[in-house]
Enzyme design. Structure first.
Site, short mmCIF file in Angstrom:
data_model
loop_
_atom_site.label_atom_id
_atom_site.label_comp_id
_atom_site.label_asym_id
_atom_site.label_seq_id
_atom_site.Cartn_x
_atom_site.Cartn_y
_atom_site.Cartn_z
N ARG A 79 -25.42 29.55 10.32
CA ARG A 79 -24.61 29.92 9.15
C ARG A 79 -23.31 30.56 9.66
NH1 ARG A 79 -28.13 33.55 5.34
NH2 ARG A 79 -29.24 31.61 4.87
N ARG A 148 -23.95 40.92 5.18
CA ARG A 148 -23.79 39.47 5.33
C ARG A 148 -22.38 39.02 4.91
NH1 ARG A 148 -28.81 36.77 5.01
NH2 ARG A 148 -30.42 38.03 6.01
N LYS A 212 -31.60 42.89 4.91
CA LYS A 212 -30.30 42.28 4.66
C LYS A 212 -29.50 43.09 3.63
CE LYS A 212 -32.19 38.36 3.38
NZ LYS A 212 -32.53 37.07 2.73
N LYS A 214 -25.91 42.74 1.02
CA LYS A 214 -24.94 41.77 0.51
C LYS A 214 -23.86 42.43 -0.35
CE LYS A 214 -28.26 38.09 0.81
NZ LYS A 214 -28.99 37.02 0.15
N CYS A 433 -31.21 25.71 -4.10
CA CYS A 433 -31.27 26.15 -2.71
C CYS A 433 -31.63 24.96 -1.83
CB CYS A 433 -32.29 27.27 -2.57
SG CYS A 433 -33.98 26.67 -2.71
N CYS A 439 -36.31 24.65 5.18
CA CYS A 439 -36.65 26.05 4.92
C CYS A 439 -38.14 26.30 5.13
CB CYS A 439 -36.25 26.46 3.50
SG CYS A 439 -36.70 28.17 3.18
N CYS A 478 -38.77 28.53 -3.85
CA CYS A 478 -39.70 29.68 -3.76
C CYS A 478 -39.06 30.86 -4.48
CB CYS A 478 -40.02 29.99 -2.30
SG CYS A 478 -38.83 31.09 -1.51
N CYS A 482 -32.66 32.18 -3.59
CA CYS A 482 -31.42 31.86 -2.87
C CYS A 482 -30.35 31.20 -3.74
CB CYS A 482 -31.73 31.01 -1.65
SG CYS A 482 -32.79 31.86 -0.47
FE1 SRM Z 1 -31.60 32.96 1.11
C1 SRM Z 1 -34.22 33.49 3.16
C2 SRM Z 1 -31.12 29.92 2.38
C3 SRM Z 1 -28.60 32.83 -0.44
C4 SRM Z 1 -32.54 35.57 -0.92
N1 SRM Z 1 -32.49 31.93 2.58
C5 SRM Z 1 -33.53 32.34 3.35
C6 SRM Z 1 -33.78 31.35 4.49
C7 SRM Z 1 -32.98 31.80 5.68
C8 SRM Z 1 -35.26 31.10 4.84
C9 SRM Z 1 -35.89 31.95 5.91
O1 SRM Z 1 -35.78 33.18 5.89
O2 SRM Z 1 -36.52 31.36 6.78
C10 SRM Z 1 -33.19 30.06 3.85
C11 SRM Z 1 -32.72 28.99 4.81
C12 SRM Z 1 -32.91 27.61 4.22
C13 SRM Z 1 -32.26 26.53 4.98
O3 SRM Z 1 -33.01 25.66 5.50
O4 SRM Z 1 -31.05 26.48 5.06
C14 SRM Z 1 -32.18 30.65 2.90
N2 SRM Z 1 -30.09 31.68 1.09
C15 SRM Z 1 -30.13 30.43 1.60
C16 SRM Z 1 -28.92 29.62 1.19
C17 SRM Z 1 -28.44 28.63 2.24
C18 SRM Z 1 -29.24 28.89 -0.12
C19 SRM Z 1 -28.31 27.79 -0.53
O5 SRM Z 1 -28.84 26.73 -0.81
O6 SRM Z 1 -27.10 27.98 -0.55
C20 SRM Z 1 -27.95 30.76 0.86
C21 SRM Z 1 -27.15 31.21 2.05
C22 SRM Z 1 -26.20 32.30 1.71
C23 SRM Z 1 -25.25 32.68 2.79
O7 SRM Z 1 -24.33 31.91 3.05
O8 SRM Z 1 -25.39 33.77 3.34
C24 SRM Z 1 -28.92 31.86 0.47
N3 SRM Z 1 -30.69 34.07 -0.36
C25 SRM Z 1 -29.49 33.77 -0.93
C26 SRM Z 1 -29.33 34.53 -2.13
C27 SRM Z 1 -28.15 34.44 -3.08
C28 SRM Z 1 -27.04 35.37 -2.71
O9 SRM Z 1 -27.11 36.08 -1.70
O10 SRM Z 1 -26.05 35.41 -3.44
C29 SRM Z 1 -30.47 35.30 -2.28
C30 SRM Z 1 -30.81 36.21 -3.49
C31 SRM Z 1 -30.02 37.45 -3.52
C32 SRM Z 1 -30.72 38.53 -2.75
O11 SRM Z 1 -30.59 38.53 -1.52
O12 SRM Z 1 -31.41 39.34 -3.36
C33 SRM Z 1 -31.31 35.01 -1.16
N4 SRM Z 1 -33.08 34.33 1.15
C34 SRM Z 1 -33.33 35.28 0.19
C35 SRM Z 1 -34.57 35.95 0.51
C36 SRM Z 1 -35.22 37.09 -0.32
C37 SRM Z 1 -34.67 38.41 0.06
C38 SRM Z 1 -35.41 39.54 -0.63
O13 SRM Z 1 -34.82 40.57 -0.88
O14 SRM Z 1 -36.60 39.41 -0.90
C39 SRM Z 1 -35.06 35.34 1.68
C40 SRM Z 1 -36.36 35.68 2.42
C41 SRM Z 1 -36.27 36.92 3.23
O15 SRM Z 1 -35.22 37.52 3.43
O16 SRM Z 1 -37.33 37.33 3.68
C42 SRM Z 1 -34.11 34.33 2.05
FE1 SF4 Z 2 -36.01 28.65 1.11
FE2 SF4 Z 2 -36.97 29.97 -0.97
FE3 SF4 Z 2 -34.46 30.37 -0.21
FE4 SF4 Z 2 -35.10 28.12 -1.34
S1 SF4 Z 2 -35.24 30.14 -2.33
S2 SF4 Z 2 -33.88 28.34 0.54
S3 SF4 Z 2 -37.15 27.76 -0.63
S4 SF4 Z 2 -36.24 30.89 0.97
#
Ligand code: SRM
Ligand code: SF4
Length: 571
Positions: A79, A148, A212, A214, A433, A439, A478, A482
């Site tokens: 990323r 981030r 993390k 944000k 997502c 993922c 899930c 995201c």
């Molecule tokens: Fe996310 C984890 C993809 C925005 C909440 N996110 C992941 C991971 C890295 C999976 C992992 O931990 O193994 C995913 C990678 C998938 C892949 O194959 O690419 C992933 N997140 C994404 C992206 C690429 C989704 C998308 O389709 O665009 C976004 C990348 C953002 C960036 O450029 O930095 C992405 N993730 C978000 C958002 C939205 C936002 O930030 O505006 C959220 C919800 C907001 C928040 O953080 O509360 C989000 N991602 C999570 C979480 C849950 C965090 C939590 O507090 O519980 C995880 C899992 C974790 O951290 O354990 C996670």
């Molecule tokens: Fe993966 Fe869940 Fe984030 Fe989708 S919402 S990219 S399934 S961690």
């Protein structure tokens, strides 16, 4: 869990990994030269996140390889760090080239305005990062327990205030960067000077944040960055068109786990107003408070939102003020009306034009009849302005002179992409997502099912006469959230293969969470449940009423579980 309970519990395993890592180095460098596996160790896989990298495997072939007793098909996701989502044409071309040479020939625009590469083999990591470095791009802190990618409205040309806000967002991104030289040593072969200078992380300390973190900047009336989902948000306040400061928001976050009531999405609280010069001091104080009080024993309870829920917003605000050394002024009035990107041509205040191009799920690739990657590459070879990635996974071609407008249009037309923005209001407002196959946390499909889902919904919307109505729909594989599904008027959250929890009733402008309509449904059931609601909306809605408000008023029971901005006391 109360603060005293968490004080007596053992630290989460990641805390030990961070503490022993010597400021994020671990043994990553050794893992990179280990040819016996395509993977890296579990501990190092936690540390590479701070360098913007995730170890993944191709889940489509997992079972087959298990049967053949083969190692998983490991590869990495990277990323890019790109504050405010801005990159030059030469950077675009280089990233595109690296996607061909070092990754899976696609670029993925994320919901936080940056690029992801997928499918990078271990041996390609260093060449890819070194290639990015040549174009002055890096992936430092794009993931991991740190601040981030900082989000900001993508188009500074819209007004001088947008321009000023972009500068503040970029400044904050620099301010909150980790200071460790680990990235430069491991990936860019920077040499240690005499065994290495002693290092220090003044903002984070040696174990960084509990989780993390944000940050997003928004300028009303557009809430394109979903500011209430951010740990820390800055809402721009204008006076006579000039950006005079920001309302500060804290404690937003969306991740939750199915069936675990102690985890939940939360919209941020507005805690007061600051002037632009106070952004870094206040942001630094918020980060430091979370660093010192966030729960380091349970990663499911470690985000800032839980620190605030446990200790109270009044306590949090006073702690931040004490650390910043001044008091926040009372919050100013603001109003958001939309989250949607500007599609099509718009004129900027500087006489240039920008073109918002819809890209479903942000996936930039070449597929039959849809050569988006080739078209954007060709635009990048001629374009004299730059590119902006949006929080809704779209791209804006920005800084286009009136003479260049027809050139851009001709390239899109040549590739059959002139009508990408002539889509239903639902499609233009849809996010998904990544989910499967990369993922590791996905429970169900998301990106790969979105197009079909939209086609089915579009039939219903056409029949109801609602094709052009802006309705937000977001899908995730899930409950981690995201694609910010809990802030969508229609949210589908993966539960198991082919099964989704269905949420409805968020406010279109991103200020109210949605609520659960059904805990586990197939896509067929989703359509069956929502079709009559959509039909009723078409005939029974009040003037100007958005779909989410209609659901809230007419469909959902009164006992709300998720709350909205303004319903909690902002101290
Ligand atoms: Fe996310 C984890 C993809 C925005 C909440 N996110 C992941 C991971 C890295 C999976 C992992 O931990 O193994 C995913 C990678 C998938 C892949 O194959 O690419 C992933 N997140 C994404 C992206 C690429 C989704 C998308 O389709 O665009 C976004 C990348 C953002 C960036 O450029 O930095 C992405 N993730 C978000 C958002 C939205 C936002 O930030 O505006 C959220 C919800 C907001 C928040 O953080 O509360 C989000 N991602 C999570 C979480 C849950 C965090 C939590 O507090 O519980 C995880 C899992 C974790 O951290 O354990 C996670
Ligand atoms: Fe993966 Fe869940 Fe984030 Fe989708 S919402 S990219 S399934 S961690």
């Amino acid at each position: 869990m109360s603060p005293s309970e968490s004080a007596t519990k053992p630290l989460a395993a990641n805390e030990g990994i961070k503490a022993a890592s010597h400021f994020l180095r671990g043994t990553i460098a050794q893992d990179l030269i280990d040819g016996s596996t395509a993977a890296i160790t579990e501990d190092n896989a936690q540390l590479t996140k701070f360098h913007g990298l995730y170890l993944q495997d191709d889940r489509d072939v997992r079972n087959e390889r298990r049967k053949l007793k083969l190692e998983k098909a490991f590869s990495f996701m990277l990323r890019v760090r790109l504050p405010g989502g801005r990159c030059s044409p030469s950077q675009w071309l280089l990233l595109d080239q690296l996607a061909t040479e070092r990754a899976n020939r696609s670029l993925r625009l994320t919901t936080r305005q940056t690029f992801q590469f997928h499918g990078i083999l271990k041996g390609n990591l260093k060449p890819l990062i070194q290639g990015m470095h040549q174009a002055l791009l890096d992936s430092i802190a794009a993931c991991g327990d740190v601040n981030r990618n900082v989000m900001a409205p993508p188009n500074p040309e819209r007004s001088a205030a947008h321009g000023a806000m972009y500068d503040h967002a970029k400044g904050f991104s620099e301010f909150a960067l980790p200071k460790s030289r680990a990235y430069h040593e491991i990936w860019l072969d920077d040499q240690l000077v005499a065994g290495g200078e002693p290092e220090n992380e003044p903002l984070y300390g040696p174990t960084y944040l509990p989780r993390k973190f944000k940050v997003g900047f928004a300028l009303p009336p557009s809430n394109d960055v979903d500011v209430f989902s951010q740990d820390l948000g800055f809402i721009g306040i204008l006076e006579g068109g000039k950006l005079v400061g920001y309302n500060v928001t804290v404690g937003g976050g969306l991740g939750m786990s199915h069936g675990n009531a102690e985890t939940f999405p939360r919209v941020a609280d507005v805690i007061g107003f600051i002037t632009p010069d106070q952004v870094n001091p206040v942001g630094g104080a918020v980060i430091a408070t979370q660093r010192d009080y966030g729960d380091r024993t349970n990663r499911k309870h470690a985000r800032l939102k839980y620190t605030i829920e446990d200790r109270g917003i009044a306590w949090f605000k006073s702690e931040v003020e004490q650390r910043a050394g001044f008091t926040l002024a009372p919050a100013r009035a603001f109003e958001f009306s939309t989250i949607q990107d500007p599609h099509g041509w718009h004129e900027g205040v500087d006489g240039t034009w920008f073109y918002g191009l819809h890209i479903l799920s942000g996936r930039i690739k070449d597929s039959e009849g849809w050569p988006m990657r080739s078209a954007l590459r060709e635009i990048a070879t001629l374009h004299q302005g730059d590119f902006r990635l949006t929080p809704s996974q779209n791209v804006i071609v920005s800084g286009v002179s009136p003479e260049q407008k027809p050139v851009i249009e001709a390239i899109l037309a040549k590739h059959g992409l002139a009508n990408e923005n002539a889509r239903s209001g639902l499609r233009l407002n849809a996010l998904s997502c990544v989910a499967l196959p990369t993922c590791g946390l996905a429970l169900a499909e998301s990106e790969r099912m979105l197009d079909d889902l939209l086609l089915r919904f579009e039939t219903v919307l056409d029949e109801a006469g609602l094709r052009d109505d802006a309705i937000s729909l977001r899908v995730t594989g899930c409950p981690n959230g995201c694609a910010r599904p809990y802030l969508a008027e229609i949210g589908l959250v993966g539960k198991a293969p082919g099964k989704y929890a269905l949420y409805i009733g968020a406010k279109y402008n991103g200020t109210r969470l949605n609520r659960l309509l059904s805990p586990s449904t197939t896509v067929d059931d989703v359509l069956a449940l929502l079709t009559p609601i959509i039909r009723r909306y078409a005939t029974e809605r009040a003037t100007g009423e958005c779909f989410g408000d209609f659901c809230q008023r007419v469909i959902l029971p009164a006992d709300a579980t998720f709350h909205s901005v303004g319903t909690k006391s902002a101290a």
